[in-house]
Scaffold this motif. Structure first.
Motif, PDB file in Angstrom:
ATOM      1  N   GLY A 116       0.793  -1.220   0.000  1.00 13.43           N
ATOM      2  CA  GLY A 116       0.000   0.000   0.000  1.00 13.43           C
ATOM      3  C   GLY A 116       0.825   1.269   0.000  1.00 13.43           C
ATOM      4  O   GLY A 116       0.263   2.361  -0.027  1.00 13.43           O
ATOM      5  N   ASP A 139      -8.534   3.717   2.345  1.00 16.09           N
ATOM      6  CA  ASP A 139      -7.109   3.947   2.165  1.00 16.09           C
ATOM      7  C   ASP A 139      -6.905   5.391   1.734  1.00 16.09           C
ATOM      8  O   ASP A 139      -7.859   6.148   1.593  1.00 16.09           O
ATOM      9  CB  ASP A 139      -6.501   2.955   1.175  1.00 16.09           C
ATOM     10  CG  ASP A 139      -7.147   3.027  -0.193  1.00 16.09           C
ATOM     11  OD1 ASP A 139      -8.119   3.794  -0.358  1.00 16.09           O
ATOM     12  OD2 ASP A 139      -6.690   2.319  -1.109  1.00 16.09           O
ATOM     13  N   THR A 160      -3.903   2.882   5.994  1.00 10.42           N
ATOM     14  CA  THR A 160      -2.940   3.078   4.916  1.00 10.42           C
ATOM     15  C   THR A 160      -1.600   2.444   5.255  1.00 10.42           C
ATOM     16  O   THR A 160      -1.288   2.213   6.424  1.00 10.42           O
ATOM     17  CB  THR A 160      -2.741   4.590   4.638  1.00 10.42           C
ATOM     18  OG1 THR A 160      -1.756   4.765   3.632  1.00 10.42           O
ATOM     19  CG2 THR A 160      -2.298   5.318   5.886  1.00 10.42           C
ATOM     20  N   LYS A 192      -5.367  -4.990   8.311  1.00 12.54           N
ATOM     21  CA  LYS A 192      -6.571  -4.372   7.770  1.00 12.54           C
ATOM     22  C   LYS A 192      -7.772  -5.299   7.945  1.00 12.54           C
ATOM     23  O   LYS A 192      -8.857  -4.868   8.357  1.00 12.54           O
ATOM     24  CB  LYS A 192      -6.361  -4.041   6.288  1.00 12.54           C
ATOM     25  CG  LYS A 192      -7.409  -3.115   5.687  1.00 12.54           C
ATOM     26  CD  LYS A 192      -6.953  -2.630   4.321  1.00 12.54           C
ATOM     27  CE  LYS A 192      -7.899  -1.588   3.755  1.00 12.54           C
ATOM     28  NZ  LYS A 192      -7.426  -1.040   2.469  1.00 12.54           N
ATOM     29  N   GLY A 205     -10.025  -0.183  -1.192  1.00 10.70           N
ATOM     30  CA  GLY A 205      -8.688  -0.706  -1.469  1.00 10.70           C
ATOM     31  C   GLY A 205      -8.424  -0.743  -2.957  1.00 10.70           C
ATOM     32  O   GLY A 205      -9.357  -0.713  -3.771  1.00 10.70           O
ATOM     33  N   ASP A 248      -5.150  -5.577  -0.444  1.00 13.20           N
ATOM     34  CA  ASP A 248      -6.440  -5.202   0.129  1.00 13.20           C
ATOM     35  C   ASP A 248      -7.515  -6.265  -0.076  1.00 13.20           C
ATOM     36  O   ASP A 248      -8.602  -6.155   0.494  1.00 13.20           O
ATOM     37  CB  ASP A 248      -6.935  -3.886  -0.502  1.00 13.20           C
ATOM     38  CG  ASP A 248      -6.023  -2.721  -0.185  1.00 13.20           C
ATOM     39  OD1 ASP A 248      -5.647  -2.586   0.993  1.00 13.20           O
ATOM     40  OD2 ASP A 248      -5.696  -1.958  -1.098  1.00 13.20           O
ATOM     41  N   ALA A 300      -8.187  -6.740  -6.600  1.00 14.92           N
ATOM     42  CA  ALA A 300      -9.002  -5.886  -5.742  1.00 14.92           C
ATOM     43  C   ALA A 300     -10.382  -5.693  -6.348  1.00 14.92           C
ATOM     44  O   ALA A 300     -11.406  -5.759  -5.646  1.00 14.92           O
ATOM     45  CB  ALA A 300      -8.314  -4.535  -5.544  1.00 14.92           C
TER      46      ALA A 300
END
Length: 966
Positions: free
Chosen positions: A222, A379, A603, A661, A679, A684, A705
């Motif tokens: 990320g 995020d 994040t 997360k 995400g 994510d 994602a």
């Protein structure tokens, strides 16, 4: 993956430069030995991890050499470790997906009813064709609902396939010293691969040679910035933090290097994420749970009442078959046959509305889940910000110069550019990145480090021609950036001499400066000037900007020592840049706050960067937000994490991993929150699947994602999430409206049947086939039109409803009984008035009696007409329908008239008369039915007026208190 395009830096050479490419051509001696190990990055018994070893020891540990693996050994390892690919989950077969549509409780009840009706037809003597028609009609309803549901759900999630698609298709490998391009699936531990800018990484590898090598780890970590790679040993720690490792699914953005594979397929870090995503069970939305609960209750009530009335009628001398058919009519009257289809299509209307606002919903029920969202875990990069580093301030000559424009397009200007041109020229020469203009309707992009891209854009805005500057001062030597020095230096030939251009962290570079260029003159760097530079840097940093400094010096030749090139420098100034927030996000965050939705930033970036952005967009308003790093999350047990999330403080989660997360999302859900998760990277995917609704980025997000999410933002903007929440709330309100509409007429169908039973009338006032005609022929279109009602003005000023709030709240049930009771009284009055007006005893009525056929026709028509006015009544909760506008939903009026037209056809068309056992109605009959039908609308308008007056009275003391306070 290995790109099909050719990566060019625009200087006639590759991104690593001639020296780097030449260095990659060499191969060394075989250093394998007995006892060498392959596969895992660490040996047994506490042996060092692969990241702690020197390059030569890496070859030994993995039983390979700089010449690569022999072909025979590679084949053996391929058999041992398997292909370098992720296992594909078994896909549900189409017939299973279709069969699942018939396991819905409403479908089961109707299938049982259809089966009983077929049995009743077979046992009846003589056999009644109407019973057979009813059996097929009920079966047709089930098939229709199943077809609609199957069509909506056929597109199953394929997260694992998207993960597989992210794995590079080909890679460059050394086998027996020979360079080969092989399918990525044939990579094995011990293979030696080489990579350069533009390549995606095929497996987890340990770097053994690095030349200006940096990678984009965002899909895994990320992080928004590219990170440098080194071939030197690093200390033991989390694998993703090892600066000498490359990981599957990431991309090389600059430089070149060689690496040795130590993990393939499911054993990679990417594979771990795959397993987390694959293990995540599908999450049911609040609406799914509530509809299932409602279905159980309605089906139970239908079966219980049907059984009770069967038991009541059987002792009266009725045959078993006729009693079954009678009880079946009661059950069909209670079951809202059109609800599944109406629900699916109404949600589809919400999907289309969201698509027009850049939100693509993949699962229909996710539309409603958005409306009940209480927490958004968002995020930062690309969602709250534009994912485009931009220089906004330049400090030179003791003066701050503003820079306009956003993103990588060289559009904008520098305030008073003359004093900063030399600073930006030097910074631009000391960059490896290149700007790529759009080839069509797209945007400008950066090939390489985004920070360097921002410097190139700022130079262009100041009027610096970097192409001409590079031609006039070609690069001859470079000292790449590393995290220890925090500097990058390039040496350029300038006429007969040479000079070094240096950029990097202000604290590191300032310590190497002895002079400063001030207004075109070189001056000694006094303590007073040094303090001014430090103060200027601190001021820029306090604004949430990333600060770089630039300097230069003359050197004695084309190959100076690094110590010479990076000492005795002349400071030119400072540059402040940031990834700018999206301009529309601040209003969207404010709307979510008013709606009672909590926003938590999650994040992988640095805490200071995260807090700066959070303050800019309004997520953080107070002086002391709670900032929690991934390391602190690791130290919290479940109770401590629950306590942390229960605090009402503003919360920022930084430097978090995919596991962090996902853990936070599930912890919020344990507290009863409805969680939306945003995400864009493969990292994510687990959290997106575990959330009540996963929201992926469509423009910048990865395939995995997008496939793991329930909704995809086509513009990547948080503002689209806020809009989707508003539309989701509207969808839920509209669902309640058409539930009131659908269930209120069920009372109008049931009460006459009960009244006939307890008054001793031998026939039903409305048959099961007529009920099906109302439910599917007259009610579905108006219900769908109600689903298209626009949002109410205050929809985002209300708090989110509780996850525990039932779909059928006390207010909804009360309104159903209120409107349905008025309808029931009207149709009962019509039926018994018509029966009594004939002067015939109850026991003498038969199914073919014209008076009876007229009476049941009036009951059916009465329900249809009253539903026409009922549809207008339920459009608003408190506001008068006259204020909303009787013509403001033309689709609802058209659907209502269509239902009345269908009823007229049933009454007047001979073929339909035979199917439904109906008779033609006179004009006077329609006038009576219209008078009775308008009663629910008038009564509900009176109820709304009372509620509005009551609310005004309740608000007067509050308004008076606020006036006193003012």
């Amino acid at each position: 993956m290995r790109r099909s395009r050719t990566v060019s830096t625009g200087r006639g050479r590759g991104p690593a430069g001639p020296a780097a490419r030449a260095a990659l051509m060499g191969v060394g001696a075989d250093v394998t030995g007995p006892g060498a190990r392959t596969g895992p990055p660490a040996g047994p018994g506490g042996a060092p991890t692969v990241q702690e070893l020197r390059a030569g020891d890496v070859f030994t540990m993995l039983d390979t050499s700089p010449r690569g693996l022999p072909a025979a050994r590679a084949r053996t390892r391929l058999d041992r470790y398997g292909a370098n690919e992720l296992p594909r989950p078994g896909r549900t077969r189409v017939w299973r997906q279709l069969a699942a549509q018939f396991t819905d409780l409403f479908a089961i009840v109707l299938l049982v009813a259809s089966a009983i009706t077929f049995v009743a037809y077979g046992l009846g003597r003589p056999r009644d064709v109407g019973t057979l028609q009813l059996a097929f009609a009920i079966l047709g309803v089930v098939v229709l609902n199943a077809a609609i549901g199957f069509a909506q759900e056929y597109s199953a999630e394929r997260t694992a396939e998207s993960l597989q698609a992210m794995v590079p298709h080909t890679c460059r490998v050394l086998r027996d010293g020979e360079r080969l391009e092989l399918p990525a699936r044939e990579l094995v531990p011990g293979d030696v691969v080489w990579v350069e800018a533009g390549d995606a990484v095929s497996a987890d590898c340990r770097v053994v040679e690095a030349h200006e090598l940096s990678v984009d780890n965002a899909p895994l970590t990320g992080e928004s910035n590219a990170v440098g790679r080194t071939a030197e040993p690093v200390s033991s720690g989390p694998a993703l933090e090892a600066r000498n490792c490359l990981f599957m699914g990431t991309e090389v953005v600059a430089g070149a290097g060689r690496a040795v594979v130590f993990a393939t397929g499911a054993r990679t870090e990417f594979g771990k994420i795959y397993r987390l995503a694959a293990a995540a069970p599908p999450q049911k939305t609040p609406l799914q749970r509530q509809v299932a609960s409602m279905a159980r209750r309605v089906a139970g009530a239908a079966l219980a009442i049907g059984a009770l009335l069967f038991a009541v009628r059987l002792p009266t001398g009725e045959s078993v078959v006729s009693s079954f058919v009678f009880a079946l009519g009661v059950m069909v009257a209670l079951v809202p046959e059109g609800l599944p289809a109406t629900l699916s299509v109404s949600l589809a209307i919400g999907v289309r509305r969201m698509a027009r606002r850049h939100a693509l919903v993949k699962r229909l029920l996710a539309v409603e889940a958005l409306g009940s969202t209480t927490v958004i875990c968002t995020d930062k990069t690309g969602t709250l910000t534009q994912a485009e580093m931009t220089v906004t301030r330049v400090w030179a000559d003791g003066v701050l110069h503003a820079v306009s424009g956003v993103g990588y397009a060289p559009v904008g200007e520098v305030d008073d550019p003359a004093p900063v041109r030399e600073l930006l020229r030097v910074a631009g020469l000391c960059c490896d990145a290149r700007l790529v203009p759009p080839t069509g309707p797209g945007h400008w992009k950066v090939l390489g480090d985004t920070t360097e891209g921002a410097l190139l854009v700022a130079a262009a805005k100041a009027g610096v021609d970097l192409a001409a500057a590079e031609a006039a001062a070609p690069r001859v030597t470079e000292f790449p950036f590393d995290s220890d020095r925090k500097l990058m230096t390039t040496v350029h030939r300038d006429g007969a001499g040479h000079h070094a251009c240096v950029k990097g962290a202000p604290s590191e570079l300032l310590a190497r400066c002895t002079a400063v260029e001030w207004k075109g003159e070189r001056r000694p760097l006094t303590e007073e000037t040094r303090a001014a530079v430090v103060a200027a840097g601190d001021d820029l940093a306090s604004q949430g900007l990333r600060v770089l400094a630039a300097a230069r010096r003359e050197v004695g030749g084309p190959r100076p020592a690094r110590e010479e090139a990076e000492s005795g420098l002349t400071l030119l100034g400072l540059v402040g840049m940031l990834d700018p927030p999206r301009p529309e996000v601040t209003d969207a965050v404010g709307a979510c706050r008013r709606a009672g939705v909590r926003i938590v930033m999650v994040t992988g970036d640095h805490p200071l960067t995260a807090e700066a952005v959070a303050r800019r967009v309004g997520i953080v308003l107070g002086p002391d937000p709670v900032v929690v790093t991934g390391a602190r999350l690791d130290a919290l047990d479940g109770d401590a994490l629950d306590a942390l999330l229960a605090e009402p403080s503003e919360l920022l989660l930084c430097r978090v991993s995919p596991e962090h997360k996902m853990r936070v999302v599930t912890a919020f859900q344990r507290r009863g929150e409805v969680v939306a998760v945003t995400g864009d990277g493969a990292n994510d995917a687990p959290a997106l699947k575990h959330g009540d609704i996963g929201v992926a980025m469509g423009a910048s997000g990865t395939d995995v994602a997008r496939e793991a999410a329930s909704m995809v933002l086509l513009d990547d903007s948080f503002a689209s999430i806020a809009t989707a929440v508003r539309l989701g709330r509207t969808v839920y309100q509209n669902i309640r409206k058409f539930l009131v509409y659908l269930f209120s007429h069920n009372i109008g169908e049931l009460v006459p049947i009960l009244a006939a039973t307890f008054t001793g009338f031998p026939l039903v006032p409305i048959s099961a086939v007529q009920i099906l005609a109302i439910d599917l022929g007259s009610d579905v279109l108006p219900a769908l039109a109600l689903g298209a009602e626009p949002p109410e003005p205050d929809v985002m000023d209300r708090p989110p409803r509780s996850r525990r709030e039932p779909l059928f709240s006390a207010a909804v049930v009360g309104r159903i009984l209120f409107l349905g009771g008025i309808q029931a009284l009207g149709v009962c009055a019509v039926f018994f008035w018509h029966i009594h007006s004939a002067g015939i005893p109850f026991d003498d009525f038969t199914k073919d009696d014209p008076v009876y056929r007229e009476a049941i026709t009036m009951v059916q028509a009465g329900i249809v007409v009253s539903q026409f006015f009922n549809a207008q009544a339920v459009r608003t909760d408190r506001e008068s329908v006259l204020k909303a506008g009787l013509l403001s939903n033309p689709a609802l009026l058209g659907a209502g008239f269509a239902g009345i037209g269908f009823m007229a056809a049933i009454s007047y068309v001979p073929l339909l008369q035979g199917v439904f056992n109906t008779a033609p109605l006179a004009a006077g009959d329609w006038a009576v039915l219209t008078g009775l039908g308008v009663l629910p609308l008038l009564a509900d308008e009176a109820r709304k007026g009372w509620l509005r007056r009551h609310r005004r009275v309740a608000l007067r003391p509050r308004a008076a208190r606020e006036e006193v306070n003012r």
